[in-house]
Design a protein around this motif. Structure first.
Motif, PDB file in Angstrom:
ATOM      1  N   MET A   1       0.849  -1.188   0.000  1.00 45.75           N
ATOM      2  CA  MET A   1       0.000   0.000   0.000  1.00 45.75           C
ATOM      3  C   MET A   1       0.885   1.238   0.000  1.00 45.75           C
ATOM      4  N   GLU A   2       0.682   2.106  -0.948  1.00 44.22           N
ATOM      5  CA  GLU A   2       1.483   3.326  -1.071  1.00 44.22           C
ATOM      6  C   GLU A   2       0.747   4.499  -0.424  1.00 44.22           C
ATOM      7  N   ILE A   3       1.338   5.067   0.592  1.00 41.54           N
ATOM      8  CA  ILE A   3       0.775   6.221   1.286  1.00 41.54           C
ATOM      9  C   ILE A   3       1.603   7.433   0.884  1.00 41.54           C
ATOM     10  N   THR A   4       0.945   8.512   0.477  1.00 37.09           N
ATOM     11  CA  THR A   4       1.690   9.647  -0.051  1.00 37.09           C
ATOM     12  C   THR A   4       1.832  10.818   0.911  1.00 37.09           C
ATOM     13  N   ASN A   5       1.011  10.872   1.970  1.00 32.80           N
ATOM     14  CA  ASN A   5       1.158  12.009   2.882  1.00 32.80           C
ATOM     15  C   ASN A   5       0.791  11.641   4.309  1.00 32.80           C
ATOM     16  N   LEU A   6       1.146  12.519   5.222  1.00 33.20           N
ATOM     17  CA  LEU A   6       0.958  12.303   6.651  1.00 33.20           C
ATOM     18  C   LEU A   6      -0.513  12.120   7.009  1.00 33.20           C
ATOM     19  N   GLU A   7      -1.389  12.913   6.420  1.00 34.30           N
ATOM     20  CA  GLU A   7      -2.813  12.837   6.742  1.00 34.30           C
ATOM     21  C   GLU A   7      -3.400  11.479   6.355  1.00 34.30           C
ATOM     22  N   ASP A   8      -3.018  10.975   5.168  1.00 33.82           N
ATOM     23  CA  ASP A   8      -3.499   9.657   4.749  1.00 33.82           C
ATOM     24  C   ASP A   8      -2.985   8.568   5.685  1.00 33.82           C
ATOM     25  N   ALA A   9      -1.738   8.700   6.097  1.00 33.03           N
ATOM     26  CA  ALA A   9      -1.161   7.713   7.011  1.00 33.03           C
ATOM     27  C   ALA A   9      -1.889   7.725   8.346  1.00 33.03           C
ATOM     28  N   ALA A  10      -2.146   8.915   8.881  1.00 36.91           N
ATOM     29  CA  ALA A  10      -2.858   9.029  10.156  1.00 36.91           C
ATOM     30  C   ALA A  10      -4.261   8.455  10.040  1.00 36.91           C
ATOM     31  N   ALA A  11      -4.937   8.721   8.919  1.00 41.53           N
ATOM     32  CA  ALA A  11      -6.286   8.185   8.709  1.00 41.53           C
ATOM     33  C   ALA A  11      -6.265   6.660   8.650  1.00 41.53           C
ATOM     34  N   LEU A  12      -5.231   6.112   8.042  1.00 43.99           N
ATOM     35  CA  LEU A  12      -5.132   4.662   7.916  1.00 43.99           C
ATOM     36  C   LEU A  12      -5.004   3.989   9.278  1.00 43.99           C
ATOM     37  N   THR A  13      -4.313   4.623  10.225  1.00 46.40           N
ATOM     38  CA  THR A  13      -4.150   4.009  11.548  1.00 46.40           C
ATOM     39  C   THR A  13      -5.500   3.822  12.231  1.00 46.40           C
ATOM     40  N   LYS A  14      -6.472   4.649  11.897  1.00 47.23           N
ATOM     41  CA  LYS A  14      -7.808   4.539  12.501  1.00 47.23           C
ATOM     42  C   LYS A  14      -8.580   3.346  11.940  1.00 47.23           C
ATOM     43  N   LYS A  15      -8.084   2.769  10.847  1.00 45.70           N
ATOM     44  CA  LYS A  15      -8.747   1.622  10.223  1.00 45.70           C
ATOM     45  C   LYS A  15      -8.132   0.292  10.647  1.00 45.70           C
ATOM     46  N   PHE A  16      -7.095   0.337  11.488  1.00 47.09           N
ATOM     47  CA  PHE A  16      -6.475  -0.908  11.945  1.00 47.09           C
ATOM     48  C   PHE A  16      -7.537  -1.742  12.659  1.00 47.09           C
ATOM     49  N   THR A  17      -7.546  -3.037  12.379  1.00 47.27           N
ATOM     50  CA  THR A  17      -8.563  -3.914  12.968  1.00 47.27           C
ATOM     51  C   THR A  17      -8.150  -4.447  14.330  1.00 47.27           C
ATOM     52  N   SER A  18      -6.870  -4.348  14.655  1.00 46.66           N
ATOM     53  CA  SER A  18      -6.423  -4.691  15.998  1.00 46.66           C
ATOM     54  C   SER A  18      -5.439  -3.628  16.458  1.00 46.66           C
ATOM     55  N   ARG A  19      -5.229  -3.588  17.766  1.00 45.58           N
ATOM     56  CA  ARG A  19      -4.443  -2.513  18.373  1.00 45.58           C
ATOM     57  C   ARG A  19      -2.958  -2.837  18.321  1.00 45.58           C
ATOM     58  N   PRO A  20      -2.147  -1.915  17.781  1.00 45.18           N
ATOM     59  CA  PRO A  20      -0.692  -2.113  17.822  1.00 45.18           C
ATOM     60  C   PRO A  20      -0.197  -2.149  19.270  1.00 45.18           C
ATOM     61  N   SER A  21       1.016  -2.648  19.465  1.00 41.96           N
ATOM     62  CA  SER A  21       1.598  -2.692  20.808  1.00 41.96           C
ATOM     63  C   SER A  21       1.793  -1.276  21.340  1.00 41.96           C
ATOM     64  N   ASN A  22       1.936  -1.162  22.642  1.00 42.33           N
ATOM     65  CA  ASN A  22       2.178   0.157  23.244  1.00 42.33           C
ATOM     66  C   ASN A  22       3.435   0.784  22.673  1.00 42.33           C
ATOM     67  N   GLU A  23       4.479  -0.025  22.459  1.00 42.51           N
ATOM     68  CA  GLU A  23       5.730   0.479  21.895  1.00 42.51           C
ATOM     69  C   GLU A  23       5.492   1.059  20.493  1.00 42.51           C
ATOM     70  N   GLU A  24       4.720   0.341  19.684  1.00 46.00           N
ATOM     71  CA  GLU A  24       4.410   0.817  18.334  1.00 46.00           C
ATOM     72  C   GLU A  24       3.564   2.088  18.380  1.00 46.00           C
ATOM     73  N   LEU A  25       2.589   2.118  19.274  1.00 49.06           N
ATOM     74  CA  LEU A  25       1.731   3.303  19.399  1.00 49.06           C
ATOM     75  C   LEU A  25       2.537   4.526  19.834  1.00 49.06           C
ATOM     76  N   LEU A  26       3.456   4.340  20.756  1.00 46.54           N
ATOM     77  CA  LEU A  26       4.275   5.463  21.225  1.00 46.54           C
ATOM     78  C   LEU A  26       5.200   5.963  20.119  1.00 46.54           C
ATOM     79  N   LYS A  27       5.731   5.048  19.322  1.00 42.83           N
ATOM     80  CA  LYS A  27       6.590   5.477  18.216  1.00 42.83           C
ATOM     81  C   LYS A  27       5.767   6.259  17.197  1.00 42.83           C
ATOM     82  N   LEU A  28       4.558   5.778  16.898  1.00 45.74           N
ATOM     83  CA  LEU A  28       3.665   6.511  15.987  1.00 45.74           C
ATOM     84  C   LEU A  28       3.393   7.911  16.532  1.00 45.74           C
TER      85      LEU A  28
END
Length: 86
Positions: A1-28
């Motif tokens: 999946m090719e993401i071209t900008n920050l806003e699209d990337a941020a929107a995509l995180t809201k579509k995750f079907t399961s929760r990333p680890s706390n470490e991953e969330l903090l890095k994001l």
């Protein structure tokens, strides 16, 4: 999946079907804040607000990184995580 900008990337995180680890969330979080606001110049939160302190430190980890580099790194991380969580 090719993401071209920050806003699209941020929107995509809201579509995750399961929760990333706390470490991953903090890095994001840290990369997003660095990409959108630059270096963390806010006051360190109080000692017993552990969630706020973790977020503060996650952002602080990217101090000195340009907004552009942080944005690119954020987009790459979202692309990587989307293979696990979408």
């Amino acid at each position: 999946m090719e993401i071209t900008n920050l806003e699209d990337a941020a929107a995509l995180t809201k579509k995750f079907t399961s929760r990333p680890s706390n470490e991953e969330l903090l890095k994001l979080y840290g990369l997003y804040k660095q990409a959108t606001e630059g270096d963390n110049e806010t006051e360190r939160p109080g000692g017993f607000d552990f969630k706020a302190a973790a977020k503060f430190n996650a952002w602080l980890n990217f101090k000195g990184k340009s907004k552009s580099d942080a944005s690119d790194e954020y987009i790459s991380l979202v692309e990587e995580l989307s293979t696990k969580y979408l």
